[in-house]
Enzyme design. Structure first.
Site, PDB file in Angstrom:
ATOM      1  N   ASN A   1      14.754   2.757 -23.210  1.00  0.00           N
ATOM      2  CA  ASN A   1      14.534   2.045 -21.830  1.00  0.00           C
ATOM      3  C   ASN A   1      15.532   2.735 -21.113  1.00  0.00           C
ATOM      4  O   ASN A   1      15.114   3.072 -19.728  1.00  0.00           O
ATOM      5  CB  ASN A   1      14.151   0.600 -21.751  1.00  0.00           C
ATOM      6  CG  ASN A   1      12.828   0.501 -22.229  1.00  0.00           C
ATOM      7  OD1 ASN A   1      11.952   1.178 -22.289  1.00  0.00           O
ATOM      8  ND2 ASN A   1      12.806  -0.800 -22.627  1.00  0.00           N
TER       9      ASN A   1
ATOM     10  N   HIS B   1      13.538  -4.572 -31.001  1.00  0.00           N
ATOM     11  CA  HIS B   1      13.036  -3.906 -29.746  1.00  0.00           C
ATOM     12  C   HIS B   1      11.775  -3.167 -30.597  1.00  0.00           C
ATOM     13  O   HIS B   1      11.896  -1.755 -30.979  1.00  0.00           O
ATOM     14  CB  HIS B   1      13.746  -3.321 -28.837  1.00  0.00           C
ATOM     15  CG  HIS B   1      13.214  -2.827 -27.536  1.00  0.00           C
ATOM     16  ND1 HIS B   1      13.407  -1.472 -26.964  1.00  0.00           N
ATOM     17  CD2 HIS B   1      12.224  -3.406 -26.975  1.00  0.00           C
ATOM     18  CE1 HIS B   1      12.437  -1.572 -25.918  1.00  0.00           C
ATOM     19  NE2 HIS B   1      11.810  -2.480 -25.943  1.00  0.00           N
TER      20      HIS B   1
ATOM     21  N   GLU C   1      14.329  -0.477 -32.346  1.00  0.00           N
ATOM     22  CA  GLU C   1      15.655  -0.489 -32.076  1.00  0.00           C
ATOM     23  C   GLU C   1      16.279  -1.871 -32.528  1.00  0.00           C
ATOM     24  O   GLU C   1      15.667  -2.925 -32.537  1.00  0.00           O
ATOM     25  CB  GLU C   1      15.649  -0.331 -30.531  1.00  0.00           C
ATOM     26  CG  GLU C   1      15.697   1.264 -29.935  1.00  0.00           C
ATOM     27  CD  GLU C   1      15.805   1.058 -28.472  1.00  0.00           C
ATOM     28  OE1 GLU C   1      16.143   1.985 -27.950  1.00  0.00           O
ATOM     29  OE2 GLU C   1      15.654   0.012 -27.703  1.00  0.00           O
TER      30      GLU C   1
HETATM   31  N1  3HC Z   1      -3.132  -0.766 -30.771  1.00  0.00           N
HETATM   32  C1  3HC Z   1      -3.346  -0.260 -32.068  1.00  0.00           C
HETATM   33  N2  3HC Z   1      -3.671   0.970 -32.298  1.00  0.00           N
HETATM   34  C2  3HC Z   1      -3.859   1.724 -31.426  1.00  0.00           C
HETATM   35  C3  3HC Z   1      -3.734   1.456 -29.992  1.00  0.00           C
HETATM   36  C4  3HC Z   1      -3.427   0.166 -29.876  1.00  0.00           C
HETATM   37  N3  3HC Z   1      -3.309  -0.443 -28.631  1.00  0.00           N
HETATM   38  N4  3HC Z   1      -4.009   2.644 -29.193  1.00  0.00           N
HETATM   39  C5  3HC Z   1      -4.177   3.686 -30.178  1.00  0.00           C
HETATM   40  N5  3HC Z   1      -4.082   3.147 -31.466  1.00  0.00           N
HETATM   41  C6  3HC Z   1      -4.368   4.047 -32.519  1.00  0.00           C
HETATM   42  C7  3HC Z   1      -5.835   4.510 -32.809  1.00  0.00           C
HETATM   43  O1  3HC Z   1      -6.381   3.332 -33.515  1.00  0.00           O
HETATM   44  C8  3HC Z   1      -5.513   5.788 -33.574  1.00  0.00           C
HETATM   45  O2  3HC Z   1      -5.200   5.210 -34.974  1.00  0.00           O
HETATM   46  P1  3HC Z   1      -5.975   6.240 -36.052  1.00  0.00           P
HETATM   47  O3  3HC Z   1      -5.056   7.415 -35.954  1.00  0.00           O
HETATM   48  O4  3HC Z   1      -5.511   5.409 -37.404  1.00  0.00           O
HETATM   49  O5  3HC Z   1      -7.268   6.605 -35.689  1.00  0.00           O
HETATM   50  C9  3HC Z   1      -4.312   6.255 -33.054  1.00  0.00           C
HETATM   51  O6  3HC Z   1      -3.426   4.971 -32.367  1.00  0.00           O
HETATM   52  C10 3HC Z   1      -4.342   7.321 -32.052  1.00  0.00           C
HETATM   53  O7  3HC Z   1      -5.207   6.731 -30.891  1.00  0.00           O
HETATM   54  P2  3HC Z   1      -6.099   7.537 -30.231  1.00  0.00           P
HETATM   55  O8  3HC Z   1      -6.507   8.673 -30.831  1.00  0.00           O
HETATM   56  O9  3HC Z   1      -7.275   6.592 -29.423  1.00  0.00           O
HETATM   57  O10 3HC Z   1      -5.193   7.980 -28.821  1.00  0.00           O
HETATM   58  P3  3HC Z   1      -4.008   8.828 -28.684  1.00  0.00           P
HETATM   59  O11 3HC Z   1      -3.987   9.857 -29.776  1.00  0.00           O
HETATM   60  O12 3HC Z   1      -4.259   9.288 -27.327  1.00  0.00           O
HETATM   61  O13 3HC Z   1      -2.658   8.021 -28.854  1.00  0.00           O
HETATM   62  C11 3HC Z   1      -1.331   6.490 -28.122  1.00  0.00           C
HETATM   63  C12 3HC Z   1      -2.750   6.716 -28.263  1.00  0.00           C
HETATM   64  C13 3HC Z   1      -0.554   6.507 -29.400  1.00  0.00           C
HETATM   65  C14 3HC Z   1      -1.012   5.307 -27.388  1.00  0.00           C
HETATM   66  C15 3HC Z   1      -0.344   7.862 -27.140  1.00  0.00           C
HETATM   67  O14 3HC Z   1      -1.125   7.912 -26.101  1.00  0.00           O
HETATM   68  C16 3HC Z   1       1.086   7.640 -27.239  1.00  0.00           C
HETATM   69  O15 3HC Z   1       1.868   7.879 -28.023  1.00  0.00           O
HETATM   70  N6  3HC Z   1       1.375   7.141 -25.928  1.00  0.00           N
HETATM   71  C17 3HC Z   1       2.864   6.835 -25.535  1.00  0.00           C
HETATM   72  C18 3HC Z   1       3.037   5.429 -25.860  1.00  0.00           C
HETATM   73  C19 3HC Z   1       4.507   5.047 -25.610  1.00  0.00           C
HETATM   74  O16 3HC Z   1       5.073   5.969 -25.073  1.00  0.00           O
HETATM   75  N7  3HC Z   1       4.777   3.917 -25.775  1.00  0.00           N
HETATM   76  C20 3HC Z   1       6.102   3.270 -25.726  1.00  0.00           C
HETATM   77  C21 3HC Z   1       6.101   2.672 -24.461  1.00  0.00           C
HETATM   78  S1  3HC Z   1       7.659   2.144 -23.937  1.00  0.00           S
HETATM   79  C22 3HC Z   1       7.716   0.571 -24.640  1.00  0.00           C
HETATM   80  O17 3HC Z   1       7.082  -0.104 -25.433  1.00  0.00           O
HETATM   81  C23 3HC Z   1       9.282  -0.201 -24.493  1.00  0.00           C
HETATM   82  C24 3HC Z   1       8.975  -1.380 -23.633  1.00  0.00           C
HETATM   83  O18 3HC Z   1      10.109  -2.105 -23.626  1.00  0.00           O
HETATM   84  C25 3HC Z   1       8.519  -1.190 -22.355  1.00  0.00           C
END
Ligand code: 3HC
Length: 294
Positions: A190, A140, A152
């Site tokens: 989750n 996961h 995971e």
């Molecule tokens: N794809 C690839 N890379 C990405 C991206 C994406 N969609 N979004 C952001 N990045 C990269 C950027 O390019 C940047 O890279 P760098 O450091 O090399 O320049 C880095 O991530 C940081 O991006 P930003 O500065 O644009 O933005 P943030 O610092 O705000 O970070 C985020 C964005 C990492 C998405 C942050 O907001 C975050 O951690 N959010 C929470 C995400 C989360 O909780 N995810 C888990 C969801 S639950 C899940 O997936 C389980 C499923 O079963 C539901």
């Protein structure tokens, strides 16, 4: 068995990321989609991510080209025949997943390992549709796969220790923090995250704050990178609802039940960021909150 070639089924939100990080780690990758349009879109996202890394000076152009060169797109699961590990990352529809696993079980070499990226469906239900229940596990990933450090590794009642070792080794080679967990709906993350996101929506229904206030509060008050309603949009409201349905089915506890607002938004086609509208409207330069008309 050493894993050299990885098959990824699905090149959407999760699949394209899994294909990318696998190719970045040096694996040969074949990634399948149901249509050329979806395949082009997924590979296009990988190309864009690698292009950005080159622009930022984090990767040489040659390295980016090599990574892309290791990824073969296909519409035909027969191309997975010589994969050592297959990771399935299609939508959370058990019937669809079962159909794919049955086909893969026929065409992929017998010694290969199978892993589902399901976020909550029972791994054993998919394993049981194949003739390799001991080689079947859950892997996961988290969105965005390229950024989130966790993987995971899920052990169903039939998964053998070899398969768990393969999953842990694969995760380590991808540079992920791996956690070995059990086949219980929601696994670790989750199980804890989904009730929290659903409570964010219930809080909105109960008027504890506006969309912006609830999100701002959790960012500034709890140090989260995104507030719960932004994160719900990011995960996908349809995905969040299907996870909560599975968890409610398994545990029968209110905290896992999808709130009415979530059901109505999904019925309206408001799936969050990927559809352009959820708790926020994504059509402009910056997301703008939209009251779902509670
Ligand atoms: N794809 C690839 N890379 C990405 C991206 C994406 N969609 N979004 C952001 N990045 C990269 C950027 O390019 C940047 O890279 P760098 O450091 O090399 O320049 C880095 O991530 C940081 O991006 P930003 O500065 O644009 O933005 P943030 O610092 O705000 O970070 C985020 C964005 C990492 C998405 C942050 O907001 C975050 O951690 N959010 C929470 C995400 C989360 O909780 N995810 C888990 C969801 S639950 C899940 O997936 C389980 C499923 O079963 C539901």
């Amino acid at each position: 068995m050493e894993i050299k070639k990885v098959g990824v089924v699905g090149c959407g939100l999760m699949g394209h990321g899994i294909a990318q990080v696998s190719a970045q780690a040096g694996y040969d990758v074949v990634v399948a989609e149901a249509s050329q349009e979806k395949l082009d879109s997924g590979i296009g996202k990988i190309t864009k991510q690698l292009g950005r890394a080159v622009e930022k000076g984090k990767m040489e152009q040659d390295a980016a080209d090599e990574i892309l060169g290791r990824i073969q797109g296909t519409l035909d699961l027969e191309d997975f025949a010589d994969c050592d590990l297959v990771v399935e990352a299609v939508t959370e529809d058990l019937d669809l997943k079962l159909e794919i696993w049955k086909k893969l079980d026929e065409v992929v070499k017998d010694e290969a390992y199978f892993a589902t990226n399901t976020s909550s469906l029972p791994v054993i239900n998919m394993a049981a549709a194949t003739n390799r229940t001991e080689q079947f596990l859950g892997l996961h990933f988290f969105n965005p796969v390229q950024v989130m450090p966790l993987l995971e590794v899920i052990q169903s009642v039939t998964t053998g220790t070899d398969a768990i070792d393969v999953g842990l080794g694969f995760g380590e080679k991808l540079g992920k923090k791996t956690v070995h967990t059990k086949d219980k709906a929601g696994f670790i993350v989750n199980r804890l995250l989904v009730p929290y996101l659903l409570d964010g929506i219930r809080g909105l229904e109960e008027g504890i704050g506006s969309i912006d206030e609830i999100d701002a509060a959790m960012k500034a008050g709890a140090g989260h990178p995104m507030g719960p309603l932004t994160l719900a949009d990011f995960v996908g409201l349809d995905t969040l609802m299907s996870i909560s349905n599975v968890m409610y089915d398994e545990f029968r506890e209110r905290r896992f039940a999808a709130p009415p607002t979530l059901r109505k938004m999904v019925a309206a086609g408001f799936y969050g960021k990927k559809s352009g509208r959820g708790f926020y409207d994504y059509s402009g330069d910056k997301p703008v909150s939209v009251n779902p008309g509670l």
